[in-house]
Design a protein around this motif. Structure first.
Motif, PDB file in Angstrom:
ATOM      1  N   LEU A   1       7.961   3.732   6.470  1.00  0.00           N
ATOM      2  CA  LEU A   1       6.707   3.159   6.949  1.00  0.00           C
ATOM      3  C   LEU A   1       6.157   3.939   8.131  1.00  0.00           C
ATOM      4  CD1 LEU A   1       7.280  -0.657   6.578  1.00  0.00           C
ATOM      5  CD2 LEU A   1       5.454   0.686   5.570  1.00  0.00           C
ATOM      6  N   GLU A   2       7.029   4.465   8.962  1.00  0.00           N
ATOM      7  CA  GLU A   2       6.581   5.284  10.088  1.00  0.00           C
ATOM      8  C   GLU A   2       5.871   6.537   9.575  1.00  0.00           C
ATOM      9  OE1 GLU A   2       8.667   7.873  13.624  1.00  0.00           O
ATOM     10  OE2 GLU A   2       9.659   6.041  12.942  1.00  0.00           O
ATOM     11  N   LEU A   3       6.438   7.181   8.567  1.00  0.00           N
ATOM     12  CA  LEU A   3       5.792   8.352   7.969  1.00  0.00           C
ATOM     13  C   LEU A   3       4.462   7.984   7.320  1.00  0.00           C
ATOM     14  CD1 LEU A   3       8.880  10.117   6.356  1.00  0.00           C
ATOM     15  CD2 LEU A   3       7.596  10.856   8.369  1.00  0.00           C
ATOM     16  N   PHE A   4       4.428   6.831   6.656  1.00  0.00           N
ATOM     17  CA  PHE A   4       3.197   6.360   6.020  1.00  0.00           C
ATOM     18  C   PHE A   4       2.108   6.118   7.064  1.00  0.00           C
ATOM     19  CE2 PHE A   4       0.649   2.678   4.659  1.00  0.00           C
ATOM     20  CZ  PHE A   4       0.029   3.242   3.564  1.00  0.00           C
ATOM     21  N   ARG A   5       2.476   5.496   8.172  1.00  0.00           N
ATOM     22  CA  ARG A   5       1.498   5.233   9.239  1.00  0.00           C
ATOM     23  C   ARG A   5       1.002   6.536   9.847  1.00  0.00           C
ATOM     24  NH1 ARG A   5       5.344   0.608  11.469  1.00  0.00           N
ATOM     25  NH2 ARG A   5       4.630  -1.084  10.133  1.00  0.00           N
TER      26      ARG A   5
ATOM     27  N   GLU B   1       0.824  -1.209   0.000  1.00  0.00           N
ATOM     28  CA  GLU B   1       0.000   0.000   0.000  1.00  0.00           C
ATOM     29  C   GLU B   1       0.857   1.258   0.000  1.00  0.00           C
ATOM     30  OE1 GLU B   1      -3.465   2.099   2.730  1.00  0.00           O
ATOM     31  OE2 GLU B   1      -2.842   0.046   3.153  1.00  0.00           O
ATOM     32  N   MET B   2       1.952   1.232   0.756  1.00  0.00           N
ATOM     33  CA  MET B   2       2.831   2.396   0.791  1.00  0.00           C
ATOM     34  C   MET B   2       3.505   2.603  -0.567  1.00  0.00           C
ATOM     35  SD  MET B   2       6.235   3.299   2.953  1.00  0.00           S
ATOM     36  CE  MET B   2       7.263   2.428   1.794  1.00  0.00           C
ATOM     37  N   LEU B   3       3.899   1.542  -1.217  1.00  0.00           N
ATOM     38  CA  LEU B   3       4.593   1.661  -2.497  1.00  0.00           C
ATOM     39  C   LEU B   3       3.646   2.026  -3.643  1.00  0.00           C
ATOM     40  CD1 LEU B   3       7.095  -1.312  -2.203  1.00  0.00           C
ATOM     41  CD2 LEU B   3       7.557   1.129  -1.946  1.00  0.00           C
ATOM     42  N   GLU B   4       2.345   1.794  -3.477  1.00  0.00           N
ATOM     43  CA  GLU B   4       1.390   2.168  -4.520  1.00  0.00           C
ATOM     44  C   GLU B   4       1.186   3.676  -4.585  1.00  0.00           C
ATOM     45  OE1 GLU B   4      -2.255   0.073  -3.982  1.00  0.00           O
ATOM     46  OE2 GLU B   4      -1.333  -1.869  -4.400  1.00  0.00           O
ATOM     47  N   ARG B   5       1.134   4.340  -3.432  1.00  0.00           N
ATOM     48  CA  ARG B   5       0.883   5.777  -3.387  1.00  0.00           C
ATOM     49  C   ARG B   5       1.905   6.474  -2.486  1.00  0.00           C
ATOM     50  NH1 ARG B   5      -3.626   3.554  -1.607  1.00  0.00           N
ATOM     51  NH2 ARG B   5      -3.566   4.760   0.298  1.00  0.00           N
ATOM     52  N   PRO B   6       3.150   6.499  -2.892  1.00  0.00           N
ATOM     53  CA  PRO B   6       4.154   7.134  -2.023  1.00  0.00           C
ATOM     54  C   PRO B   6       4.099   8.655  -2.115  1.00  0.00           C
ATOM     55  CG  PRO B   6       5.199   6.383  -4.011  1.00  0.00           C
ATOM     56  CD  PRO B   6       3.756   5.935  -4.082  1.00  0.00           C
ATOM     57  N   ARG B   7       4.494   9.277  -1.047  1.00  0.00           N
ATOM     58  CA  ARG B   7       4.646  10.736  -1.021  1.00  0.00           C
ATOM     59  C   ARG B   7       6.138  11.030  -1.101  1.00  0.00           C
ATOM     60  NH1 ARG B   7       0.174  13.282   2.752  1.00  0.00           N
ATOM     61  NH2 ARG B   7      -1.592  12.773   1.423  1.00  0.00           N
ATOM     62  N   PRO B   8       6.511  12.223  -1.560  1.00  0.00           N
ATOM     63  CA  PRO B   8       7.942  12.533  -1.718  1.00  0.00           C
ATOM     64  C   PRO B   8       8.748  12.373  -0.432  1.00  0.00           C
ATOM     65  CG  PRO B   8       6.610  14.184  -2.824  1.00  0.00           C
ATOM     66  CD  PRO B   8       5.662  13.288  -2.087  1.00  0.00           C
ATOM     67  N   GLU B   9       8.180  12.774   0.716  1.00  0.00           N
ATOM     68  CA  GLU B   9       8.932  12.650   1.967  1.00  0.00           C
ATOM     69  C   GLU B   9       9.127  11.188   2.366  1.00  0.00           C
ATOM     70  OE1 GLU B   9       4.600  13.424   3.109  1.00  0.00           O
ATOM     71  OE2 GLU B   9       6.032  14.389   1.785  1.00  0.00           O
ATOM     72  N   GLU B  10       8.176  10.322   1.995  1.00  0.00           N
ATOM     73  CA  GLU B  10       8.326   8.892   2.281  1.00  0.00           C
ATOM     74  C   GLU B  10       9.411   8.267   1.407  1.00  0.00           C
ATOM     75  OE1 GLU B  10       3.641   8.404   3.464  1.00  0.00           O
ATOM     76  OE2 GLU B  10       4.365   7.551   1.587  1.00  0.00           O
ATOM     77  N   VAL B  11       9.458   8.698   0.140  1.00  0.00           N
ATOM     78  CA  VAL B  11      10.488   8.173  -0.761  1.00  0.00           C
ATOM     79  C   VAL B  11      11.872   8.622  -0.298  1.00  0.00           C
ATOM     80  CG1 VAL B  11      11.350   8.213  -3.128  1.00  0.00           C
ATOM     81  CG2 VAL B  11       8.897   8.054  -2.708  1.00  0.00           C
ATOM     82  N   ARG B  12      11.983   9.904   0.077  1.00  0.00           N
ATOM     83  CA  ARG B  12      13.262  10.406   0.594  1.00  0.00           C
ATOM     84  C   ARG B  12      13.695   9.639   1.833  1.00  0.00           C
ATOM     85  NH1 ARG B  12      11.396  15.369   1.353  1.00  0.00           N
ATOM     86  NH2 ARG B  12      10.691  15.906  -0.702  1.00  0.00           N
TER      87      ARG B  12
ATOM     88  N   GLY C   1      -9.562  13.197  10.499  1.00  0.00           N
ATOM     89  CA  GLY C   1     -10.283  13.797   9.390  1.00  0.00           C
ATOM     90  C   GLY C   1      -9.936  13.194   8.045  1.00  0.00           C
ATOM     91  N   LYS C   2      -8.915  12.367   8.001  1.00  0.00           N
ATOM     92  CA  LYS C   2      -8.534  11.730   6.740  1.00  0.00           C
ATOM     93  C   LYS C   2      -9.169  10.351   6.693  1.00  0.00           C
ATOM     94  CE  LYS C   2      -4.642  10.403   3.903  1.00  0.00           C
ATOM     95  NZ  LYS C   2      -5.379  10.472   2.698  1.00  0.00           N
ATOM     96  N   ARG C   3      -9.899  10.083   5.624  1.00  0.00           N
ATOM     97  CA  ARG C   3     -10.547   8.788   5.489  1.00  0.00           C
ATOM     98  C   ARG C   3      -9.605   7.807   4.839  1.00  0.00           C
ATOM     99  NH1 ARG C   3     -16.085  10.804   2.823  1.00  0.00           N
ATOM    100  NH2 ARG C   3     -16.704  12.198   4.489  1.00  0.00           N
ATOM    101  N   LYS C   4      -9.825   6.552   5.170  1.00  0.00           N
ATOM    102  CA  LYS C   4      -9.050   5.488   4.524  1.00  0.00           C
ATOM    103  C   LYS C   4      -9.578   5.294   3.113  1.00  0.00           C
ATOM    104  CE  LYS C   4      -7.750   2.944   8.600  1.00  0.00           C
ATOM    105  NZ  LYS C   4      -7.746   1.666   9.270  1.00  0.00           N
ATOM    106  N   PRO C   5      -8.743   4.807   2.186  1.00  0.00           N
ATOM    107  CA  PRO C   5      -9.193   4.606   0.801  1.00  0.00           C
ATOM    108  C   PRO C   5     -10.395   3.688   0.709  1.00  0.00           C
ATOM    109  CG  PRO C   5      -6.818   4.367   0.934  1.00  0.00           C
ATOM    110  CD  PRO C   5      -7.334   4.537   2.330  1.00  0.00           C
ATOM    111  N   GLU C   6     -10.517   2.665   1.584  1.00  0.00           N
ATOM    112  CA  GLU C   6     -11.644   1.746   1.536  1.00  0.00           C
ATOM    113  C   GLU C   6     -12.926   2.506   1.847  1.00  0.00           C
ATOM    114  OE1 GLU C   6      -9.107   0.935   3.975  1.00  0.00           O
ATOM    115  OE2 GLU C   6      -7.923  -0.040   2.455  1.00  0.00           O
TER     116      GLU C   6
END
Length: 84
Positions: free
Chosen positions: A61-65, A39-50, A72-77
């Protein structure tokens, strides 16, 4: 001499296998779940890639979590169920 080797070698292999099983169980507990990594590799953000390249997968993964736990942010499901 041959009799001792025929007894000693299987015992050594057995103890080695038992030791490797303990090492493997510790590694298995420390690994990241495959679905979370996918899931993290499907939609990475620039700070996560860095973070992945500079500090490793654990920090990314810590940044992704943290991103997924924001209020206020909904999960994709949840978004796909609402849109249907």
């Amino acid at each position: 001499m041959t009799a001792w080797l025929s007894v000693l070698v299987p015992l050594l292999v057995m103890f080695f296998a038992l030791g490797m099983e303990r090492v493997e169980s510790r590694l298995r507990d420390a690994t990241v779940p495959q679905d979370e990594l996918d899931e993290m590799l499907e939609r990475p953000r620039p700070e996560e890639v860095r973070a992945m390249f500079k500090q490793g997968t654990a920090r990314a993964l810590e940044l992704f979590r943290l991103r997924n736990r924001r209020p206020g942010k909904r999960k994709p499901e949840a978004q796909s169920k609402i849109a249907s």
